[in-house]
Write a protein that holds these residues in place. Sequence first.
Motif, PDB file in Angstrom:
ATOM      1  N   ALA A 262      53.484  -5.866  -7.580  1.00 29.35           N
ATOM      2  CA  ALA A 262      52.286  -5.982  -6.598  1.00 29.35           C
ATOM      3  C   ALA A 262      51.689  -4.421  -6.427  1.00 29.35           C
ATOM      4  O   ALA A 262      52.073  -3.571  -6.658  1.00 29.35           O
ATOM      5  CB  ALA A 262      52.628  -6.223  -5.026  1.00 29.35           C
ATOM      6  N   ALA A 263      50.422  -4.499  -5.999  1.00 26.76           N
ATOM      7  CA  ALA A 263      49.592  -3.339  -5.948  1.00 26.76           C
ATOM      8  C   ALA A 263      48.996  -3.084  -4.351  1.00 26.76           C
ATOM      9  O   ALA A 263      48.583  -4.216  -3.918  1.00 26.76           O
ATOM     10  CB  ALA A 263      48.551  -3.203  -6.885  1.00 26.76           C
ATOM     11  N   THR A 264      48.852  -2.004  -4.074  1.00 23.88           N
ATOM     12  CA  THR A 264      48.310  -1.800  -2.721  1.00 23.88           C
ATOM     13  C   THR A 264      47.216  -0.754  -2.730  1.00 23.88           C
ATOM     14  O   THR A 264      47.213   0.166  -3.609  1.00 23.88           O
ATOM     15  CB  THR A 264      49.229  -1.330  -1.523  1.00 23.88           C
ATOM     16  N   LEU A 265      46.195  -0.660  -2.222  1.00 24.00           N
ATOM     17  CA  LEU A 265      44.821   0.013  -2.148  1.00 24.00           C
ATOM     18  C   LEU A 265      44.559   0.293  -0.822  1.00 24.00           C
ATOM     19  O   LEU A 265      44.238  -0.651  -0.040  1.00 24.00           O
ATOM     20  CB  LEU A 265      44.114  -0.238  -3.311  1.00 24.00           C
ATOM     21  N   SER A 266      44.025   1.393  -0.635  1.00 16.58           N
ATOM     22  CA  SER A 266      42.959   1.592   0.804  1.00 16.58           C
ATOM     23  C   SER A 266      41.942   2.726   0.291  1.00 16.58           C
ATOM     24  O   SER A 266      42.298   3.711  -0.275  1.00 16.58           O
ATOM     25  CB  SER A 266      43.775   2.181   1.953  1.00 16.58           C
ATOM     26  N   VAL A 267      40.697   1.917   0.540  1.00 16.59           N
ATOM     27  CA  VAL A 267      39.602   2.966   0.076  1.00 16.59           C
ATOM     28  C   VAL A 267      38.449   2.954   1.273  1.00 16.59           C
ATOM     29  O   VAL A 267      38.524   1.964   2.102  1.00 16.59           O
ATOM     30  CB  VAL A 267      38.820   2.291  -1.125  1.00 16.59           C
ATOM     31  N   SER A 268      37.759   4.214   1.324  1.00 18.84           N
ATOM     32  CA  SER A 268      36.983   4.255   2.819  1.00 18.84           C
ATOM     33  C   SER A 268      36.095   5.250   2.046  1.00 18.84           C
ATOM     34  O   SER A 268      36.162   6.341   1.484  1.00 18.84           O
ATOM     35  CB  SER A 268      38.100   4.545   4.000  1.00 18.84           C
ATOM     36  N   THR A 269      34.741   4.846   3.043  1.00 20.42           N
ATOM     37  CA  THR A 269      33.430   5.707   2.867  1.00 20.42           C
ATOM     38  C   THR A 269      33.432   6.650   4.257  1.00 20.42           C
ATOM     39  O   THR A 269      32.587   7.602   4.176  1.00 20.42           O
ATOM     40  CB  THR A 269      32.482   4.959   2.675  1.00 20.42           C
ATOM     41  N   GLN A 270      34.369   6.559   5.010  1.00 18.66           N
ATOM     42  CA  GLN A 270      34.332   7.244   6.452  1.00 18.66           C
ATOM     43  C   GLN A 270      35.542   7.861   6.607  1.00 18.66           C
ATOM     44  O   GLN A 270      36.260   7.624   8.077  1.00 18.66           O
ATOM     45  CB  GLN A 270      33.738   6.333   7.481  1.00 18.66           C
ATOM     46  N   ALA A 271      36.622   8.533   5.719  1.00 19.35           N
ATOM     47  CA  ALA A 271      37.989   8.890   5.995  1.00 19.35           C
ATOM     48  C   ALA A 271      37.757  10.313   5.474  1.00 19.35           C
ATOM     49  O   ALA A 271      36.977  10.743   4.545  1.00 19.35           O
ATOM     50  CB  ALA A 271      38.736   8.124   5.550  1.00 19.35           C
ATOM     51  N   VAL A 272      38.757  11.166   5.765  1.00 13.32           N
ATOM     52  CA  VAL A 272      39.042  12.352   4.808  1.00 13.32           C
ATOM     53  C   VAL A 272      39.043  12.299   3.508  1.00 13.32           C
ATOM     54  O   VAL A 272      39.656  11.246   3.046  1.00 13.32           O
ATOM     55  CB  VAL A 272      40.449  13.200   5.592  1.00 13.32           C
ATOM     56  N   PRO A 273      38.288  13.078   2.626  1.00  5.77           N
ATOM     57  CA  PRO A 273      38.273  13.027   1.260  1.00  5.77           C
ATOM     58  C   PRO A 273      39.919  13.214   0.619  1.00  5.77           C
ATOM     59  O   PRO A 273      40.462  14.114   1.027  1.00  5.77           O
ATOM     60  CB  PRO A 273      37.397  14.224   0.918  1.00  5.77           C
ATOM     61  N   TYR A 274      40.262  11.909  -0.159  1.00  5.95           N
ATOM     62  CA  TYR A 274      41.395  12.055  -0.632  1.00  5.95           C
ATOM     63  C   TYR A 274      41.536  11.337  -1.772  1.00  5.95           C
ATOM     64  O   TYR A 274      40.720  10.117  -1.734  1.00  5.95           O
ATOM     65  CB  TYR A 274      42.653  11.973   0.311  1.00  5.95           C
ATOM     66  N   GLN A 275      42.384  11.482  -2.785  1.00  9.15           N
ATOM     67  CA  GLN A 275      42.574  10.493  -3.893  1.00  9.15           C
ATOM     68  C   GLN A 275      43.770  10.713  -4.522  1.00  9.15           C
ATOM     69  O   GLN A 275      44.234  11.677  -4.620  1.00  9.15           O
ATOM     70  CB  GLN A 275      41.638  10.421  -4.845  1.00  9.15           C
ATOM     71  N   ARG A 276      44.640   9.809  -4.809  1.00 10.09           N
ATOM     72  CA  ARG A 276      46.080   9.665  -5.284  1.00 10.09           C
ATOM     73  C   ARG A 276      46.364   8.236  -6.232  1.00 10.09           C
ATOM     74  O   ARG A 276      46.036   7.278  -5.429  1.00 10.09           O
ATOM     75  CB  ARG A 276      46.931  10.091  -4.452  1.00 10.09           C
ATOM     76  N   VAL A 277      47.288   8.362  -7.063  1.00  8.72           N
ATOM     77  CA  VAL A 277      47.648   7.022  -7.347  1.00  8.72           C
ATOM     78  C   VAL A 277      49.210   7.365  -7.846  1.00  8.72           C
ATOM     79  O   VAL A 277      49.700   8.187  -8.496  1.00  8.72           O
ATOM     80  CB  VAL A 277      46.885   6.750  -9.015  1.00  8.72           C
ATOM     81  N   GLN A 278      50.074   6.108  -7.594  1.00  7.54           N
ATOM     82  CA  GLN A 278      51.337   6.324  -7.565  1.00  7.54           C
ATOM     83  C   GLN A 278      51.723   5.094  -8.234  1.00  7.54           C
ATOM     84  O   GLN A 278      51.259   3.916  -7.911  1.00  7.54           O
ATOM     85  CB  GLN A 278      52.266   6.386  -6.220  1.00  7.54           C
TER      86      GLN A 278
END
Length: 336
Positions: A223-239
């Motif tokens: 399974a994969a999980t994701l959370s994306v937002s246009t109104q949150a602190v800038p951040y990105q990471r893939v595990q």
Amino acid sequence: MRTIRWGVVSTAKIGRDFVLPAILKADGAELAAIGSRDLSRAEACAEEFGAARAHGSYEDLIADPEIDAIYNPLPNHLHVPVTLQAVAGGKHVLCEKPIGLTAAEATKLIAARDKADVVVQEAFMIRSHPQWKTALGWVEAGRIGRVLTVSTLFSYFNRDPGNVRNMADIGGGALYDIGCYAILAARLAFGRDPARVAAVIDRDPDFGTDRLVSALLDFGGGAATLSVSTQAVPYQRVQILGETGRIEIVIPFNAPIDATVRIFLDDGSELGDASAAAETIAPVDQYALEIEDFGRATRGEAPPPMTLEDSVANMAVIDAVFRAGETADWATVKRP
């Protein structure tokens, strides 16, 4: 090597900031013309970047016989219509993501591409970046064993009402803009499509756009999980977690042009990342690499890094996430 002469539709920010400079530096590419519905804007942009010609309409740009390929960075609702016009005009097209607003809409491009015998590609520049090629090479070589789960976080903060990302009626919102990357990352790591998805979607009360999307993708045996937002602190990471190892991509999507990036391979023998070994990737311009890869595809030297069929599959997952968010239930992923 035959030089690909590029025409750019509109003076969009992503083009000016990233893709036009990439065309100028890429091998086998020439920035030939800029097109805009405002001729003065097209002329100013052409002068700034050294393009030979400016056109006051998209139609005139597409009709220009001195252009081989079109780059389409228009707002999302114009991706398919303008790309179809360009293909009908015999042009190759590199179109910004998402390729369309639905998988069914994007499917129209396949028949048009085949009829015109041109290359049409969605502009997922990460497909050309060596950090992704390295990470996926580790997966394919079995360095982390069988992939079990992929986790992606991607966010930025933008509440500008004049920004296209905050306009629901033309395809704004987090899922279209950055969720497409998170879905692609999971599909690449697993090497297949999810069967079903569940999602929670929070919409901005003023814009009506999806400002936060969290989703669970069921790949069957993983399974994969994701959370994306246009109104949150800038951040990105893939595990990417497997049975025997973990891959971490620190700046997976907006890798800097002028600095190294690092990805990690961890066998999990020590906690706190103590057993993680870093692979340093030299600075590259992933947009220039994308332009060069596209040029090779148009010259028949290599397949495109992203086929339209793959793009439609990615859109089918986006469709399912929207449905799951609306129904608060699992949604089956269905290709048109």
